[in-house]
Scaffold this active site. Sequence first.
Site, mmCIF file in Angstrom:
data_model
loop_
_atom_site.group_PDB
_atom_site.id
_atom_site.type_symbol
_atom_site.label_atom_id
_atom_site.label_comp_id
_atom_site.label_asym_id
_atom_site.label_seq_id
_atom_site.Cartn_x
_atom_site.Cartn_y
_atom_site.Cartn_z
ATOM 1 N N ARG A 100 -1.809 39.030 -47.976
ATOM 2 C CA ARG A 100 -3.256 38.917 -47.790
ATOM 3 C C ARG A 100 -3.571 37.689 -46.942
ATOM 4 O O ARG A 100 -2.892 36.674 -47.038
ATOM 5 C CB ARG A 100 -3.950 38.763 -49.144
ATOM 6 C CG ARG A 100 -4.153 40.045 -49.910
ATOM 7 C CD ARG A 100 -5.015 39.825 -51.153
ATOM 8 N NE ARG A 100 -4.409 38.936 -52.123
ATOM 9 C CZ ARG A 100 -4.795 37.695 -52.363
ATOM 10 N NH1 ARG A 100 -5.798 37.169 -51.672
ATOM 11 N NH2 ARG A 100 -4.198 36.961 -53.278
ATOM 12 N N TYR A 238 -0.587 45.694 -44.010
ATOM 13 C CA TYR A 238 0.108 45.282 -45.226
ATOM 14 C C TYR A 238 -0.819 45.133 -46.427
ATOM 15 O O TYR A 238 -1.889 44.514 -46.335
ATOM 16 C CB TYR A 238 0.807 43.930 -45.007
ATOM 17 C CG TYR A 238 1.858 43.615 -46.057
ATOM 18 C CD1 TYR A 238 3.157 44.074 -45.887
ATOM 19 C CD2 TYR A 238 1.552 42.898 -47.195
ATOM 20 C CE1 TYR A 238 4.131 43.807 -46.835
ATOM 21 C CE2 TYR A 238 2.519 42.622 -48.146
ATOM 22 C CZ TYR A 238 3.806 43.087 -47.962
ATOM 23 O OH TYR A 238 4.767 42.827 -48.903
ATOM 24 N N LYS A 247 -8.125 45.230 -53.550
ATOM 25 C CA LYS A 247 -8.960 44.032 -53.679
ATOM 26 C C LYS A 247 -10.307 44.190 -52.962
ATOM 27 O O LYS A 247 -11.333 43.712 -53.452
ATOM 28 C CB LYS A 247 -8.234 42.811 -53.123
ATOM 29 C CG LYS A 247 -6.830 42.577 -53.679
ATOM 30 C CD LYS A 247 -6.801 42.339 -55.169
ATOM 31 C CE LYS A 247 -5.416 41.884 -55.603
ATOM 32 N NZ LYS A 247 -5.272 41.794 -57.065
ATOM 33 N N HIS A 267 -10.651 40.852 -62.155
ATOM 34 C CA HIS A 267 -9.229 40.723 -61.844
ATOM 35 C C HIS A 267 -8.474 40.557 -63.164
ATOM 36 O O HIS A 267 -7.990 39.481 -63.490
ATOM 37 C CB HIS A 267 -9.041 39.504 -60.932
ATOM 38 C CG HIS A 267 -7.671 39.336 -60.382
ATOM 39 N ND1 HIS A 267 -7.160 38.102 -60.035
ATOM 40 C CD2 HIS A 267 -6.686 40.228 -60.124
ATOM 41 C CE1 HIS A 267 -5.933 38.240 -59.581
ATOM 42 N NE2 HIS A 267 -5.630 39.524 -59.622
ATOM 43 N N SER A 289 -2.649 34.102 -59.661
ATOM 44 C CA SER A 289 -1.340 34.544 -59.166
ATOM 45 C C SER A 289 -0.209 33.772 -59.834
ATOM 46 O O SER A 289 -0.336 32.582 -60.122
ATOM 47 C CB SER A 289 -1.259 34.356 -57.650
ATOM 48 O OG SER A 289 -2.236 35.129 -57.007
ATOM 49 N N CYS A 291 1.156 33.897 -62.794
ATOM 50 C CA CYS A 291 1.010 33.465 -64.193
ATOM 51 C C CYS A 291 1.436 34.546 -65.177
ATOM 52 O O CYS A 291 1.117 34.465 -66.359
ATOM 53 C CB CYS A 291 -0.422 33.039 -64.464
ATOM 54 S SG CYS A 291 -0.901 31.512 -63.624
ATOM 55 N N ASP A 314 -3.786 44.878 -63.264
ATOM 56 C CA ASP A 314 -4.393 44.046 -62.222
ATOM 57 C C ASP A 314 -5.914 44.014 -62.221
ATOM 58 O O ASP A 314 -6.501 42.966 -62.013
ATOM 59 C CB ASP A 314 -3.901 44.513 -60.850
ATOM 60 C CG ASP A 314 -4.198 43.510 -59.742
ATOM 61 O OD1 ASP A 314 -4.163 42.294 -60.013
ATOM 62 O OD2 ASP A 314 -4.453 43.930 -58.600
ATOM 63 N N ARG A 405 7.022 43.742 -52.091
ATOM 64 C CA ARG A 405 6.291 44.554 -53.068
ATOM 65 C C ARG A 405 6.981 45.872 -53.402
ATOM 66 O O ARG A 405 7.786 46.383 -52.635
ATOM 67 C CB ARG A 405 4.901 44.880 -52.500
ATOM 68 C CG ARG A 405 4.018 43.669 -52.259
ATOM 69 C CD ARG A 405 3.388 43.179 -53.526
ATOM 70 N NE ARG A 405 2.612 41.960 -53.359
ATOM 71 C CZ ARG A 405 1.659 41.564 -54.213
ATOM 72 N NH1 ARG A 405 1.368 42.301 -55.266
ATOM 73 N NH2 ARG A 405 1.021 40.432 -54.006
#
Length: 623
Positions: A100, A238, A247, A267, A289, A291, A314, A405
């Site tokens: 991103r 991507y 998102k 989120h 991110s 965690c 997510d 990914r």
Amino acid sequence: MLRSFQLNRSHRFGLTRDRGCSSIRHFSLSDLKQATKNEQLISFVEEKAKLLKPKNIHLCDGSQAEFDRFASDLVAAGTIKKLKRPNSYLALSDPTDVARVESRTFICSKTREDAGPTNNWVDPQEMRKTISEKFTGAMEGRTMYVMPFSMGPLGSPIAHIGVQLTDSPYVAMNMKIMTRMGSEVLKTLGNESFVPAVHTVGRPLSNGASDVPWPCNPEKYIIHFPETREIWSFGSGYGGNALLGKKCFALRIASAMAKDEGWLAEHMLILAITNPHGLKKYIAAAFPSACGKTNLAMLTPTIPGWKVECVGDDIAWMKPDAQGYLRAINPEFGFFGVAPGTSDNSNPNAVKTITSNTLFTNVAHTADNDVWWEGLPLPKAPLTDWLGKPWTPTSTSKAAHPNSRFTAPIQQCPTLDSQWNDPKGVPISAIVFGGRRSSTVPLVYQAFDWKHGVLMGASMSSEQTSAAEGKVGDLRHDPFAMLPFCGYNMADYFSHWLNFGKGANARKFPSIFHVNWFRRNADGKYMWPGFGDNIRVLKWIFERCDSQAEAEKTPIGWVPNPSAIDTEGLDVSKDKMQELLKINTDEWKAEVGEMSNYFKTFGNRLPQELQTQLDAQSQRLDN
């Protein structure tokens, strides 16, 4: 065959024939008018076809046969490699198109103030000029794929439909996995409105120009118009830059829709916990991110008799039902997970999920035609890394890109909850916030009430990792884990959360908690084992929802007594538990001071109630 695939991995910005799928039957606009009577959709495709000037148009039906044809043509083109895993493929992106791009993500609300200080804003009229310049003829020589998709179960009162246009069949393959996409969505849409989304890789094939395996453009734009619910993406193929249901729609545009319509787009993962007596509760949890959000969603409990099942890892869309309970759906249909670090030790259920029907991007390729990344057992033979170069365990570079990914269907998760696809959603008993903090923040604590819980979410911060821009170890404010994803002024988002709880029945609305798995001791070592043992903290949260577990009232909220956390069979001493749950008043006073400074960022848009909550916490710490 492998050598041929590697040789085709040219990362130059060259141009050839149409990379569109030659075996796919293409549609005309008259075919579209036969497929739907939705005038908004017909006009959308007609107008964008005139702007983008594609060679062909294809209306996606979302079938497996269509997916297989896309895959076959992309294998022939050298864009993806078929793996030995059933129906699985590997793609290697251009090295400049790997994540991103927050710096090129724009919220083009009518005014700068409506976008707020945490978003990149450009005047909508100026951005419209840029769109005209960049998107005119952007699909020349390529096929435009029309993808009707639903975020959430078809027919759900919480779900919403979008239509994405793209010139990337790789994106179409991913969208088939990540969303409910195709003919059934078109039928469900009928004559209703939808969120329009336009994506192009920004590499037209005009005048017989040549193509490359991964077309993209050095200049990138990820554009959102929250008032008109539009998404435009240019230059990247991507991830969240190109899969616009994720998102872009599910958080940035949906958060603006939720504010206007009275619901929440967050989120957050959603999981179900069942105790030994068969009582089940659902929890939604927000983490920045790196965690452990996916690991928590697929947790394997270490306490006998307890069960954890996954609804989503997510994103959560939440809306009160007629009885006043907050219900949530996972708007997605698959997992788009970070590969490095995923292993049998960290997340065995994720490893089982990706054994087939999976797209891998930017991981390493093994000699026996499988995939590998850091965190898995070391390979016995040399690999080919994500850049197409030979790699061995002695290499100094990473074999897989840190943001590599996997895209996998959610139905393959072995711990998938039976109600994951219920159109009514699942009832949420607890909302959990969390971050990566080496000190100050205890293992777990509970908010006094909804307003205090909003302060808890607004105060979220986490120490930087390589998953986000910034210096590793620095503290980054990330309110509600929505910093990169809120589609309007974050101060107004705080107000929306506060207003959302007004008039709610506290016995029906979720309790709010905060967790911290990452506290360290004086030697710098983690004090809590994490992973499957996080069920011990979830058990306390589960029981607190019914006021059954013991807790002590502190200035920051309700904190469990050390004995209230089930540590049976765990090598964690009473002294260590006390340290994990310790409230250091001086550190928390500094925390309040830091939050007070951060809140000044939002000026007079900050809701007074949030400042009142922070002042009350400061007073409690002084007493």
